[in-house]
Design a protein around this motif. Structure first.
Motif, mmCIF file in Angstrom:
data_model
loop_
_atom_site.group_PDB
_atom_site.id
_atom_site.type_symbol
_atom_site.label_atom_id
_atom_site.label_comp_id
_atom_site.label_asym_id
_atom_site.label_seq_id
_atom_site.Cartn_x
_atom_site.Cartn_y
_atom_site.Cartn_z
ATOM 1 N N ALA A 78 0.800 -1.228 0.000
ATOM 2 C CA ALA A 78 0.000 0.000 0.000
ATOM 3 C C ALA A 78 0.828 1.270 0.000
ATOM 4 O O ALA A 78 0.312 2.343 0.291
ATOM 5 N N PHE A 79 2.120 1.182 -0.342
ATOM 6 C CA PHE A 79 2.926 2.400 -0.421
ATOM 7 C C PHE A 79 2.366 3.370 -1.460
ATOM 8 O O PHE A 79 2.607 4.582 -1.384
ATOM 9 N N ILE A 80 1.606 2.842 -2.409
ATOM 10 C CA ILE A 80 0.989 3.683 -3.430
ATOM 11 C C ILE A 80 0.075 4.732 -2.799
ATOM 12 O O ILE A 80 -0.157 5.807 -3.358
ATOM 13 N N ALA A 81 -0.436 4.431 -1.603
ATOM 14 C CA ALA A 81 -1.321 5.377 -0.910
ATOM 15 C C ALA A 81 -0.586 6.665 -0.532
ATOM 16 O O ALA A 81 -1.207 7.715 -0.347
ATOM 17 N N MET A 82 0.744 6.582 -0.418
ATOM 18 C CA MET A 82 1.537 7.747 -0.022
ATOM 19 C C MET A 82 1.827 8.655 -1.214
ATOM 20 O O MET A 82 2.364 9.746 -1.051
ATOM 21 N N PHE A 125 -2.536 7.181 5.210
ATOM 22 C CA PHE A 125 -2.710 7.704 3.851
ATOM 23 C C PHE A 125 -3.827 6.981 3.089
ATOM 24 O O PHE A 125 -4.233 7.431 2.024
ATOM 25 N N ALA A 126 -4.294 5.851 3.612
ATOM 26 C CA ALA A 126 -5.315 5.062 2.911
ATOM 27 C C ALA A 126 -6.703 5.647 3.162
ATOM 28 O O ALA A 126 -6.937 6.372 4.134
ATOM 29 N N ASP A 127 -7.633 5.318 2.268
ATOM 30 C CA ASP A 127 -9.015 5.788 2.420
ATOM 31 C C ASP A 127 -9.820 4.890 3.350
ATOM 32 O O ASP A 127 -10.749 5.350 4.006
ATOM 33 N N TRP A 128 -9.475 3.602 3.366
ATOM 34 C CA TRP A 128 -10.189 2.685 4.271
ATOM 35 C C TRP A 128 -9.288 1.501 4.610
ATOM 36 O O TRP A 128 -8.526 1.033 3.755
ATOM 37 N N ILE A 129 -9.391 1.036 5.840
ATOM 38 C CA ILE A 129 -8.602 -0.100 6.314
ATOM 39 C C ILE A 129 -9.548 -1.249 6.665
ATOM 40 O O ILE A 129 -10.592 -1.030 7.282
ATOM 41 N N ILE A 130 -9.169 -2.443 6.241
ATOM 42 C CA ILE A 130 -9.895 -3.649 6.659
ATOM 43 C C ILE A 130 -8.981 -4.430 7.598
ATOM 44 O O ILE A 130 -7.852 -4.767 7.239
ATOM 45 N N VAL A 131 -9.455 -4.655 8.805
ATOM 46 C CA VAL A 131 -8.727 -5.488 9.763
ATOM 47 C C VAL A 131 -9.557 -6.724 10.054
ATOM 48 O O VAL A 131 -10.760 -6.763 9.783
ATOM 49 N N LYS A 132 -8.917 -7.719 10.628
ATOM 50 C CA LYS A 132 -9.572 -9.011 10.786
ATOM 51 C C LYS A 132 -10.096 -9.266 12.198
ATOM 52 O O LYS A 132 -10.746 -10.285 12.444
ATOM 53 N N SER A 133 -9.770 -8.383 13.140
ATOM 54 C CA SER A 133 -10.197 -8.607 14.523
ATOM 55 C C SER A 133 -10.241 -7.289 15.281
ATOM 56 O O SER A 133 -9.638 -6.290 14.858
ATOM 57 N N GLN A 134 -10.924 -7.311 16.422
ATOM 58 C CA GLN A 134 -10.980 -6.127 17.276
ATOM 59 C C GLN A 134 -9.601 -5.800 17.829
ATOM 60 O O GLN A 134 -9.231 -4.634 17.988
ATOM 61 N N ARG A 135 -8.810 -6.843 18.095
ATOM 62 C CA ARG A 135 -7.452 -6.620 18.603
ATOM 63 C C ARG A 135 -6.629 -5.835 17.575
ATOM 64 O O ARG A 135 -5.864 -4.940 17.936
ATOM 65 N N MET A 136 -6.778 -6.147 16.310
ATOM 66 C CA MET A 136 -6.087 -5.388 15.273
ATOM 67 C C MET A 136 -6.625 -3.962 15.203
ATOM 68 O O MET A 136 -5.859 -3.004 15.066
ATOM 69 N N ALA A 137 -7.935 -3.813 15.298
ATOM 70 C CA ALA A 137 -8.540 -2.477 15.250
ATOM 71 C C ALA A 137 -8.002 -1.598 16.375
ATOM 72 O O ALA A 137 -7.742 -0.401 16.181
ATOM 73 N N ASN A 138 -7.807 -2.194 17.537
ATOM 74 C CA ASN A 138 -7.299 -1.436 18.685
ATOM 75 C C ASN A 138 -5.865 -0.946 18.467
ATOM 76 O O ASN A 138 -5.425 -0.006 19.134
ATOM 77 N N ALA A 139 -5.143 -1.606 17.555
ATOM 78 C CA ALA A 139 -3.743 -1.235 17.294
ATOM 79 C C ALA A 139 -3.617 -0.149 16.231
ATOM 80 O O ALA A 139 -2.510 0.347 15.983
ATOM 81 N N LEU A 140 -4.722 0.243 15.589
ATOM 82 C CA LEU A 140 -4.676 1.288 14.566
ATOM 83 C C LEU A 140 -4.539 2.670 15.207
ATOM 84 O O LEU A 140 -5.011 2.894 16.325
#
Length: 332
Positions: A78-82, A125-140
């Motif tokens: 996703a470096f293209i987002a930058m 820099f991204a428009d939307w992030i998809i994570v797979k768990s609440q634990r991952m969401a908490n790390a954003l």
């Protein structure tokens, strides 16, 4: 709608021990849903700097192919987002990129710390992030828009079946109790030693049958499903995970899960009795395996199968695409 998929590798690359077949399956499912897809493979597993060197190619592809939305699978894709591109960018994080990889001692490795730092920068820099768990969401980072969507499961492949017939087809003993370890035993993060020690404790217990640890890695998914129908328990002893597909696949095959508290496993197995979460203690794990082996009620995780069906998760992803495209057009 035309979507550009950015991946670090594909199953047919010829890479030994390919670890992300779920990405290939998700892309195929999105195509099957009627979305026009172009896939660009960085082959980052060959050379890490491919993620940078090939960015001009990706940018040209976006313009020339009139792409509507870019979907990067793994933060390095996703470096293209930058860069300034005229289309929305969705990033699916894998788990290790956001949470890090671990050493045999259970600590985040140097590479893991670097990956986490890079990922924290990219997602802004991204428009939307998809994570797979609440634990991952908490790390954003705060303020980053995201949706929790676990990888879906192809329930046409991963479904319940007759255990005796599955064992017969695989040449397994009908009377042995099989504990399935479906991961790379040489990957320190998977903590295979803990699984081995747990089975050693099991063998000290006076049981009416032999208990065997069945290691499964690098097999096609149809064969994995067959082993899941043949096994008695799925054992996961990892130090860290995002949203391990193997757990969801096991549930879809009615295979009880015993796992350390990693990723979204506790969320996924909720209600899937006698599945349970365990500490990093082989004696306790052995005791829980024993409880599952003596559990004498029929299990049917049909609600989990319905929720985890890949068709449902793909619909959620396509909805994200459409909303971003609509918002992008309204701005233009």
């Amino acid at each position: 709608m035309k979507v550009l998929m950015l991946v670090g590798g594909l199953e047919n690359d010829g890479k030994e021990n390919y670890t992300q077949p779920f990405v290939d399956r998700q892309i195929e499912a999105i195509k099957h849903a009627g979305i026009k897809v172009i896939t660009y493979n960085f082959k980052g597993w060959q050379k890490s700097y491919n993620y940078f060197l090939k960015l001009p190619d990706v940018r040209r592809l976006i313009i020339n192919q009139k792409i509507d939305v870019v979907h990067a699978h793994y933060s390095y894709c996703a470096f293209i987002a930058m860069l300034k591109v005229p289309v929305p960018i969705v990033v699916s994080l894998m788990g290790s990129d956001l949470l890090g990889t671990f050493t045999p001692g259970g600590k985040v490795s140097f590479r893991g710390r670097f990956d986490r730092w890079i990922t924290q920068k990219i997602v802004r820099f991204a428009d939307w992030i998809i994570v797979k768990s609440q634990r991952m969401a908490n790390a954003l980072p705060l303020g980053v828009p995201y949706t929790i969507i676990p990888n879906g499961v192809n329930t046409e492949v991963f479904h319940p079946g007759d255990k005796r017939q599955a064992r017969k087809r695989l040449g397994l003993n009908a009377n042995t109790r099989y504990i399935l370890f479906a991961a790379n035993p040489n990957n320190p993060n998977k903590n295979f030693m803990l699984a081995q020690k747990s089975i050693e404790f099991m063998n000290r217990i006076n049981l009416p049958w032999k208990v065997e640890l069945l290691v499964l890695y690098g097999k096609p998914h149809w064969e994995v499903a067959e082993y899941m129908r043949a096994a008695d328990v799925l054992l996961m002893t990892s130090y860290s995970e995002g949203s391990p597909n193997v757990v969801k696949e096991a549930l879809c095959c009615n295979l009880p899960v015993i796992s350390t508290d990693v990723g979204d496993v506790a969320e996924q197995i909720q209600g899937a009795i006698p599945s349970t979460i365990v500490p990093f203690e082989p004696k306790i794990i052995a005791g829980k395996i024993k409880e599952v082996l003596f559990y004498n009620k029929t299990v049917d995780f049909k609600d989990h199968r319905k929720r985890l069906d890949q068709k449902n998760t793909v619909k959620q992803i396509i909805d994200i695409y459409q909303n971003l495209i609509n918002n992008n057009r309204s701005v233009v």
